[in-house]
Design a protein around this motif. Structure first.
Motif, PDB file in Angstrom:
ATOM      1  N   CYS A 101      -4.412   6.330   0.899  1.00  9.01           N
ATOM      2  CA  CYS A 101      -3.912   4.957   0.963  1.00  9.01           C
ATOM      3  C   CYS A 101      -4.349   4.233  -0.304  1.00  9.01           C
ATOM      4  N   ARG A 148      -6.736  -2.944   4.688  1.00 10.97           N
ATOM      5  CA  ARG A 148      -7.143  -1.816   5.543  1.00 10.97           C
ATOM      6  C   ARG A 148      -6.205  -1.658   6.735  1.00 10.97           C
ATOM      7  N   VAL A 190       0.847  -1.195   0.000  1.00 12.52           N
ATOM      8  CA  VAL A 190       0.000   0.000   0.000  1.00 12.52           C
ATOM      9  C   VAL A 190       0.885   1.249   0.000  1.00 12.52           C
ATOM     10  N   SER A 240      -3.004  -0.171   5.547  1.00  7.92           N
ATOM     11  CA  SER A 240      -3.212   1.247   5.264  1.00  7.92           C
ATOM     12  C   SER A 240      -3.092   2.082   6.520  1.00  7.92           C
ATOM     13  N   TYR A 298      -9.069   6.007   0.583  1.00  9.50           N
ATOM     14  CA  TYR A 298      -8.598   4.652   0.287  1.00  9.50           C
ATOM     15  C   TYR A 298      -9.055   4.261  -1.109  1.00  9.50           C
ATOM     16  N   GLN A 303     -12.331   4.137   4.493  1.00  4.15           N
ATOM     17  CA  GLN A 303     -11.872   5.518   4.626  1.00  4.15           C
ATOM     18  C   GLN A 303     -12.221   6.091   5.995  1.00  4.15           C
ATOM     19  N   ILE A 322      -9.875   4.573   8.608  1.00  2.15           N
ATOM     20  CA  ILE A 322      -8.536   5.167   8.591  1.00  2.15           C
ATOM     21  C   ILE A 322      -8.551   6.516   9.303  1.00  2.15           C
ATOM     22  N   CYS A 352       1.109   4.997   0.931  1.00  2.81           N
ATOM     23  CA  CYS A 352       0.454   5.936   1.847  1.00  2.81           C
ATOM     24  C   CYS A 352       1.119   7.299   1.718  1.00  2.81           C
ATOM     25  N   THR A 386     -15.319   0.829   0.348  1.00  2.00           N
ATOM     26  CA  THR A 386     -14.328   1.905   0.302  1.00  2.00           C
ATOM     27  C   THR A 386     -14.666   2.996   1.307  1.00  2.00           C
TER      28      THR A 386
END
Length: 237
Positions: free
Chosen positions: A116, A126, A37, A129, A63, A91, A94, A39, A87
């Motif tokens: 991410c 996830r 991933v 991320s 994301y 998000q 995160i 970031c 998604t």
């Protein structure tokens, strides 16, 4: 026996490469085995309208998964005109996870967005991320402090995330895709250095589980996050 041959409490190899992109205020490529991933942290001298005048900033996450991050090509969500529910859920997760360790007043009236982007998926996107986003955030905030734009460090602790599950009756740490797709139960733990928990998501997939099984998953998650915390610290030295 796990498909990868790992022991129940054995994680995949972790790698965090900082400064992976040129323009972002903070960036890293985080790898958990074959899951990778990108970031990035972007600082903007603006805040959402509902925060104006409150003297504090905002940290949020976005994301996405590239079309060939998986075995078959997935359609870009932009081409469909809307994000999937998955998604949007990730998000929000995160953003919540990062805000759990940030003093938004010390950040000042600015927003940091953590993007991410999943380049390659093999389970745990996830959680990877979140773990990588903390590194990108830490690097971005370091830059603000070095420039004298903020006086006090707004990041109070580390945050990391890991997946655990019950695979063929055994609690295991850091599920890859083969385990995740066949697990009896799947859990994601977001833990904070110092022992606090930011979030726990635990779902029975093929079979229910009892309290002892949940506690065993938590113990595995603590083992895993301690290793991630160490990798994060090494990455931002």
């Amino acid at each position: 026996m796990r498909p990868s041959g790992r022991a129940p409490d054995e994680m995949r190899a972790i790698a965090i490469e900082t400064g992976f992109t040129k323009h972002a205020e903070g960036s890293c490529l985080v790898s958990f085995g074959d899951t990778r991933v990108l970031c990035t942290a972007s600082i903007e001298e603006r805040i959402p309208p509902w925060l104006r005048g409150k003297g504090e900033g905002w940290v949020t996450g976005e994301y996405s998964m590239l079309p060939r991050a998986t075995h078959t090509r997935g359609q870009r969500e932009a081409s469909r005109g809307q994000q999937s529910g998955r998604t949007q859920e990730i998000q929000r997760l995160i953003g919540r996870s990062l805000r759990a360790v940030v003093d938004l007043k010390k950040l000042g009236e600015r927003q940091i967005t953590l993007d991410c982007d999943v380049l390659q998926a093999d389970g745990g996107t996830r959680t990877a991320s979140i773990s990588g986003a903390w590194v990108a955030l830490r690097l971005a905030v370091n830059g603000l402090m070095q420039q004298g734009l903020i006086a006090d460090d707004p990041i109070g602790a580390q945050v990391a995330a890991i997946s655990c599950g019950i695979y063929r009756g055994t609690p295991v740490l850091d599920l890859d895709y083969l385990e995740d797709s066949a697990a009896d139960a799947d859990a994601n733990f977001v833990l904070i250095s110092g022992g606090q928990m930011a979030e726990v998501q635990a779902t029975a997939e093929g079979a229910t589980y009892d309290e002892e099984a949940l506690l065993r998953l938590l113990r595995l998650a603590r083992i895993g996050c301690d290793r991630i915390f160490a990798a994060q610290r090494d990455a931002v030295k």
